[in-house]
Design a protein around this motif. Structure first.
Motif, PDB file in Angstrom:
ATOM      1  N   VAL A  15       0.823  -1.197   0.000  1.00 37.14           N
ATOM      2  CA  VAL A  15       0.000   0.000   0.000  1.00 37.14           C
ATOM      3  C   VAL A  15       0.863   1.255   0.000  1.00 37.14           C
ATOM      4  O   VAL A  15       0.556   2.231  -0.665  1.00 37.14           O
ATOM      5  CB  VAL A  15      -0.947   0.002   1.223  1.00 37.14           C
ATOM      6  CG1 VAL A  15      -1.717   1.304   1.322  1.00 37.14           C
ATOM      7  CG2 VAL A  15      -1.898  -1.178   1.148  1.00 37.14           C
ATOM      8  N   ARG A  16       1.935   1.241   0.728  1.00 40.31           N
ATOM      9  CA  ARG A  16       2.796   2.427   0.848  1.00 40.31           C
ATOM     10  C   ARG A  16       3.766   2.495  -0.321  1.00 40.31           C
ATOM     11  O   ARG A  16       4.549   1.590  -0.543  1.00 40.31           O
ATOM     12  CB  ARG A  16       3.607   2.363   2.133  1.00 40.31           C
ATOM     13  CG  ARG A  16       2.793   2.546   3.361  1.00 40.31           C
ATOM     14  CD  ARG A  16       3.688   2.531   4.547  1.00 40.31           C
ATOM     15  NE  ARG A  16       2.917   2.739   5.733  1.00 40.31           N
ATOM     16  CZ  ARG A  16       3.444   2.960   6.912  1.00 40.31           C
ATOM     17  NH1 ARG A  16       4.742   2.996   7.060  1.00 40.31           N
ATOM     18  NH2 ARG A  16       2.675   3.140   7.956  1.00 40.31           N
ATOM     19  N   PRO A  17       3.755   3.591  -1.068  1.00 36.25           N
ATOM     20  CA  PRO A  17       4.704   3.715  -2.169  1.00 36.25           C
ATOM     21  C   PRO A  17       6.115   3.932  -1.634  1.00 36.25           C
ATOM     22  O   PRO A  17       6.305   4.631  -0.652  1.00 36.25           O
ATOM     23  CB  PRO A  17       4.220   4.938  -2.932  1.00 36.25           C
ATOM     24  CG  PRO A  17       3.427   5.709  -1.954  1.00 36.25           C
ATOM     25  CD  PRO A  17       2.877   4.721  -0.954  1.00 36.25           C
ATOM     26  N   ASN A  18       7.069   3.307  -2.269  1.00 33.72           N
ATOM     27  CA  ASN A  18       8.449   3.564  -1.882  1.00 33.72           C
ATOM     28  C   ASN A  18       9.003   4.675  -2.770  1.00 33.72           C
ATOM     29  O   ASN A  18       8.306   5.209  -3.632  1.00 33.72           O
ATOM     30  CB  ASN A  18       9.288   2.280  -1.972  1.00 33.72           C
ATOM     31  CG  ASN A  18       9.297   1.702  -3.375  1.00 33.72           C
ATOM     32  OD1 ASN A  18       9.168   2.414  -4.361  1.00 33.72           O
ATOM     33  ND2 ASN A  18       9.456   0.403  -3.472  1.00 33.72           N
ATOM     34  N   GLU A  19      10.231   5.027  -2.565  1.00 34.55           N
ATOM     35  CA  GLU A  19      10.822   6.144  -3.301  1.00 34.55           C
ATOM     36  C   GLU A  19      10.797   5.905  -4.803  1.00 34.55           C
ATOM     37  O   GLU A  19      10.515   6.816  -5.583  1.00 34.55           O
ATOM     38  CB  GLU A  19      12.267   6.376  -2.832  1.00 34.55           C
ATOM     39  CG  GLU A  19      12.869   7.634  -3.398  1.00 34.55           C
ATOM     40  CD  GLU A  19      14.210   7.963  -2.774  1.00 34.55           C
ATOM     41  OE1 GLU A  19      14.965   8.696  -3.418  1.00 34.55           O
ATOM     42  OE2 GLU A  19      14.493   7.498  -1.661  1.00 34.55           O
ATOM     43  N   PHE A  25       5.813   7.799 -10.432  1.00 34.20           N
ATOM     44  CA  PHE A  25       4.576   8.574 -10.500  1.00 34.20           C
ATOM     45  C   PHE A  25       4.856  10.017 -10.881  1.00 34.20           C
ATOM     46  O   PHE A  25       4.124  10.626 -11.668  1.00 34.20           O
ATOM     47  CB  PHE A  25       3.825   8.494  -9.166  1.00 34.20           C
ATOM     48  CG  PHE A  25       2.432   9.037  -9.241  1.00 34.20           C
ATOM     49  CD1 PHE A  25       1.462   8.393  -9.982  1.00 34.20           C
ATOM     50  CD2 PHE A  25       2.097  10.196  -8.576  1.00 34.20           C
ATOM     51  CE1 PHE A  25       0.178   8.898 -10.064  1.00 34.20           C
ATOM     52  CE2 PHE A  25       0.812  10.714  -8.642  1.00 34.20           C
ATOM     53  CZ  PHE A  25      -0.152  10.061  -9.399  1.00 34.20           C
ATOM     54  N   GLU A  26       5.941  10.569 -10.352  1.00 34.24           N
ATOM     55  CA  GLU A  26       6.327  11.935 -10.723  1.00 34.24           C
ATOM     56  C   GLU A  26       6.588  12.016 -12.226  1.00 34.24           C
ATOM     57  O   GLU A  26       6.104  12.924 -12.905  1.00 34.24           O
ATOM     58  CB  GLU A  26       7.560  12.382  -9.943  1.00 34.24           C
ATOM     59  CG  GLU A  26       7.997  13.795 -10.284  1.00 34.24           C
ATOM     60  CD  GLU A  26       9.262  14.226  -9.558  1.00 34.24           C
ATOM     61  OE1 GLU A  26       9.516  15.438  -9.552  1.00 34.24           O
ATOM     62  OE2 GLU A  26       9.980  13.369  -9.017  1.00 34.24           O
ATOM     63  N   ASN A  27       7.319  11.049 -12.761  1.00 34.73           N
ATOM     64  CA  ASN A  27       7.619  11.044 -14.194  1.00 34.73           C
ATOM     65  C   ASN A  27       6.355  10.881 -15.035  1.00 34.73           C
ATOM     66  O   ASN A  27       6.204  11.533 -16.065  1.00 34.73           O
ATOM     67  CB  ASN A  27       8.625   9.950 -14.536  1.00 34.73           C
ATOM     68  CG  ASN A  27      10.011  10.272 -14.029  1.00 34.73           C
ATOM     69  OD1 ASN A  27      10.386  11.436 -13.914  1.00 34.73           O
ATOM     70  ND2 ASN A  27      10.772   9.247 -13.700  1.00 34.73           N
TER      71      ASN A  27
END
Length: 86
Positions: A15-19, A25-27
Motif C-alpha cells: 500500500v505504501r509507495p516507496n521512493e 509517479f512523478e515522471n
C-alpha cells in the motif's frame, strides 16, 4: 504483518509507495496540465496511530511542516479550467 510469498512484501508495503514508486509517479505526471477539481484541499500526514500533519495544500495556498517543500505546477494560462491540451 503477513508476507506476500511472490514478492516478499508485507500488505503494508504494498500500500505504501516507496521512493522508486514516487519517482515513477512523478515522471508519469510531469506532463499533466489539467487542474485538479475534485478536492477542496489535500492533507498529507504520517501513517501513525497519532498521525502528524505534514502539509496542507489548497487551490491557492499551502502550509508545510519544517523540512518539507512543495513544487507547484501551474496550468498553462491559455487553458480553461479542466481544458485539454492539443
Amino acid at each position: 504483518m503477513k508476507k506476500d510469498k511472490e514478492k516478499g512484501l508485507t500488505s503494508e508495503e504494498k500500500v505504501r509507495p516507496n521512493e522508486e514508486n514516487l519517482l515513477d509517479f512523478e515522471n508519469k505526471t510531469n506532463n499533466t496540465h489539467v487542474p485538479m477539481k475534485n478536492w477542496s484541499r489535500v492533507i498529507i500526514e504520517t501513517d501513525e496511530e497519532q498521525s502528524k500533519v505534514l502539509a496542507i495544500v489548497t487551490n491557492n495556498d499551502f502550509e508545510l511542516a519544517d523540512g518539507l517543500r512543495v513544487r507547484l505546477s501551474p496550468t498553462p494560462n491559455d487553458q480553461p479550467f479542466g481544458g485539454k491540451l492539443s
